[in-house]
Write an enzyme that holds these catalytic residues in place. Structure first.
Site, PDB file in Angstrom:
ATOM      1  N   ASN A   8       0.855  -1.188   0.000  1.00  0.00           N
ATOM      2  CA  ASN A   8       0.000   0.000   0.000  1.00  0.00           C
ATOM      3  C   ASN A   8       0.892   1.239   0.000  1.00  0.00           C
ATOM      4  O   ASN A   8       1.521   1.557   1.003  1.00  0.00           O
ATOM      5  CB  ASN A   8      -0.877  -0.049   1.274  1.00  0.00           C
ATOM      6  CG  ASN A   8      -1.723   1.198   1.440  1.00  0.00           C
ATOM      7  OD1 ASN A   8      -1.823   2.015   0.526  1.00  0.00           O
ATOM      8  ND2 ASN A   8      -2.335   1.343   2.619  1.00  0.00           N
ATOM      9  N   LYS A  10       0.098   4.305  -0.168  1.00  0.00           N
ATOM     10  CA  LYS A  10      -0.518   5.480   0.472  1.00  0.00           C
ATOM     11  C   LYS A  10      -0.290   6.727  -0.404  1.00  0.00           C
ATOM     12  O   LYS A  10      -0.303   6.596  -1.623  1.00  0.00           O
ATOM     13  CB  LYS A  10       0.002   5.645   1.898  1.00  0.00           C
ATOM     14  CG  LYS A  10      -0.178   4.348   2.715  1.00  0.00           C
ATOM     15  CD  LYS A  10       0.034   4.512   4.172  1.00  0.00           C
ATOM     16  CE  LYS A  10      -0.132   3.148   4.853  1.00  0.00           C
ATOM     17  NZ  LYS A  10      -0.039   3.222   6.306  1.00  0.00           N
ATOM     18  N   HIS A  93      -9.348   0.609   5.233  1.00  0.00           N
ATOM     19  CA  HIS A  93      -8.068   0.851   5.905  1.00  0.00           C
ATOM     20  C   HIS A  93      -8.310   1.787   7.098  1.00  0.00           C
ATOM     21  O   HIS A  93      -9.139   2.692   7.022  1.00  0.00           O
ATOM     22  CB  HIS A  93      -7.075   1.470   4.926  1.00  0.00           C
ATOM     23  CG  HIS A  93      -5.686   1.512   5.482  1.00  0.00           C
ATOM     24  ND1 HIS A  93      -5.288   2.467   6.391  1.00  0.00           N
ATOM     25  CD2 HIS A  93      -4.621   0.690   5.310  1.00  0.00           C
ATOM     26  CE1 HIS A  93      -4.030   2.224   6.739  1.00  0.00           C
ATOM     27  NE2 HIS A  93      -3.605   1.147   6.085  1.00  0.00           N
ATOM     28  N   GLU A  95      -6.771   4.226   8.186  1.00  0.00           N
ATOM     29  CA  GLU A  95      -6.608   5.660   7.914  1.00  0.00           C
ATOM     30  C   GLU A  95      -7.867   6.232   7.283  1.00  0.00           C
ATOM     31  O   GLU A  95      -8.239   7.375   7.534  1.00  0.00           O
ATOM     32  CB  GLU A  95      -5.380   5.877   7.018  1.00  0.00           C
ATOM     33  CG  GLU A  95      -4.096   5.698   7.815  1.00  0.00           C
ATOM     34  CD  GLU A  95      -2.900   5.201   7.024  1.00  0.00           C
ATOM     35  OE1 GLU A  95      -2.932   5.257   5.781  1.00  0.00           O
ATOM     36  OE2 GLU A  95      -1.931   4.740   7.669  1.00  0.00           O
ATOM     37  N   GLU A 164      -4.963  -5.526  10.793  1.00  0.00           N
ATOM     38  CA  GLU A 164      -3.957  -4.483  10.991  1.00  0.00           C
ATOM     39  C   GLU A 164      -4.213  -3.744  12.300  1.00  0.00           C
ATOM     40  O   GLU A 164      -5.018  -2.801  12.331  1.00  0.00           O
ATOM     41  CB  GLU A 164      -4.013  -3.471   9.852  1.00  0.00           C
ATOM     42  CG  GLU A 164      -3.689  -4.036   8.492  1.00  0.00           C
ATOM     43  CD  GLU A 164      -3.163  -2.963   7.568  1.00  0.00           C
ATOM     44  OE1 GLU A 164      -2.029  -3.084   7.132  1.00  0.00           O
ATOM     45  OE2 GLU A 164      -3.886  -1.986   7.321  1.00  0.00           O
ATOM     46  N   GLY A 170       2.750   1.926  11.035  1.00  0.00           N
ATOM     47  CA  GLY A 170       3.650   3.070  10.876  1.00  0.00           C
ATOM     48  C   GLY A 170       4.413   3.436  12.138  1.00  0.00           C
ATOM     49  O   GLY A 170       5.037   4.496  12.208  1.00  0.00           O
ATOM     50  N   SER A 210       3.738  -2.361  10.449  1.00  0.00           N
ATOM     51  CA  SER A 210       5.196  -2.338  10.613  1.00  0.00           C
ATOM     52  C   SER A 210       5.867  -3.642  10.208  1.00  0.00           C
ATOM     53  O   SER A 210       6.774  -4.131  10.898  1.00  0.00           O
ATOM     54  CB  SER A 210       5.576  -1.968  12.061  1.00  0.00           C
ATOM     55  OG  SER A 210       5.146  -0.652  12.341  1.00  0.00           O
TER      56      SER A 210
END
Ligand code: PGA
Length: 248
Positions: A8, A10, A93, A95, A164, A170, A210
């Protein structure tokens, strides 16, 4: 079933040259490991410059509209994504859930509309915190059931799940192999509840959060891991190489 290494990108990189270099790395290591399905999710504006030469990588979108067409500014429909060569799409996702208020119901709708257009949805979910009281177990159960609400028994074998944990995305704080193993068992139980054992066993479950070169091997060895959804490391060729190799 092949294991999946999904990258991904992003909102990166900022230019086409770098985008082409990133895809080149994904393709190179995908070719070196034909037993791994590599999936790459670049920013949509770059897709027209990448699509002519993407094989054997599967092209993926980072999001899809819940709508088919009409007055919905800024969105891309599942049919449009298919039209430009996508075969996968990431939905839900964390985010997008956080920045755009996407609910489980919307995520489920997106996955359903993707399936209708022949795209494989990669359905993301995960707890924001792993509290000692174990409340995350209820949260995961609710999130997964809600996100799968519109996915029929028949379509259950056509989806990919991506577990996730938000605290690991991250941050460099990856999950322990023990915690990943027990969470995969929990996920499997939820799937058995919804679809029954035979169908539940066919659902591929990726881990994301990560994943890097230094932890890919141990995470890949956890029973039940069908692959990875990778963010930051997608842009680092040496990490891409190690992550794909860990799944071979
Ligand atoms: P990360 O992102 O690998 O940078 O933690 C994972 C993701 O957001 O899918």
């Amino acid at each position: 079933m092949k294991k999946i290494a999904a990258f991904n990108w992003k909102l990166k990189p900022t230019n086409i040259k770098e985008a082409q270099a990133t895809l080149r790395a994904h393709k190179k290591y995908a070719k070196a490991h034909p037993d791994v399905q590599v999936v790459s999710a670049p920013p949509m504006p770059f897709v027209h410059k990448l699509i002519s030469d993407v094989s054997p990588v599967g092209l993926c979108a980072q999001d899809v509209s819940t709508k088919f067409d009409g007055a919905h500014t800024g969105q891309s429909s599942a049919a449009m994504l298919r039209e430009v060569g996508c075969s996968y799409v990431i939905v839900g996702h964390s985010e997008r859930r956080a920045e755009f208020g996407e609910t489980d119901t919307m995520v489920s709708k997106k996955a359903q509309i993707a399936l209708e257009q022949g795209l494989t949805p990669i359905i993301c979910f995960g707890e924001d915190d792993r509290d000692a009281q174990g409340r995350y177990v209820d949260l995961l159960t609710e999130q997964l059931k809600g996100s799968l609400e519109l996915i029929s028994d028949k379509n259950s074998s056509k989806i990919v799940l991506a577990y996730e944990p938000i605290w690991a995305i991250g941050t460099g704080a990856s999950i322990t192999t023990d915690d990943l193993f027990s969470t995969l068992i929990l996920i499997k139980k939820i799937l058995v509840d919804i679809y029954g054992e035979r169908r539940a066993n066919k659902v591929q479950i990726l881990y994301g959060g990560s994943v890097k070169d230094h932890n890919a091997d141990e995470l890949a060895a956890v029973p039940g891991v069908s692959g990875f959804l990778v963010g930051g490391a997608s842009h680092k060729p040496e990490m891409v190489k190690a992550i794909i190799a860990s799944l071979a």
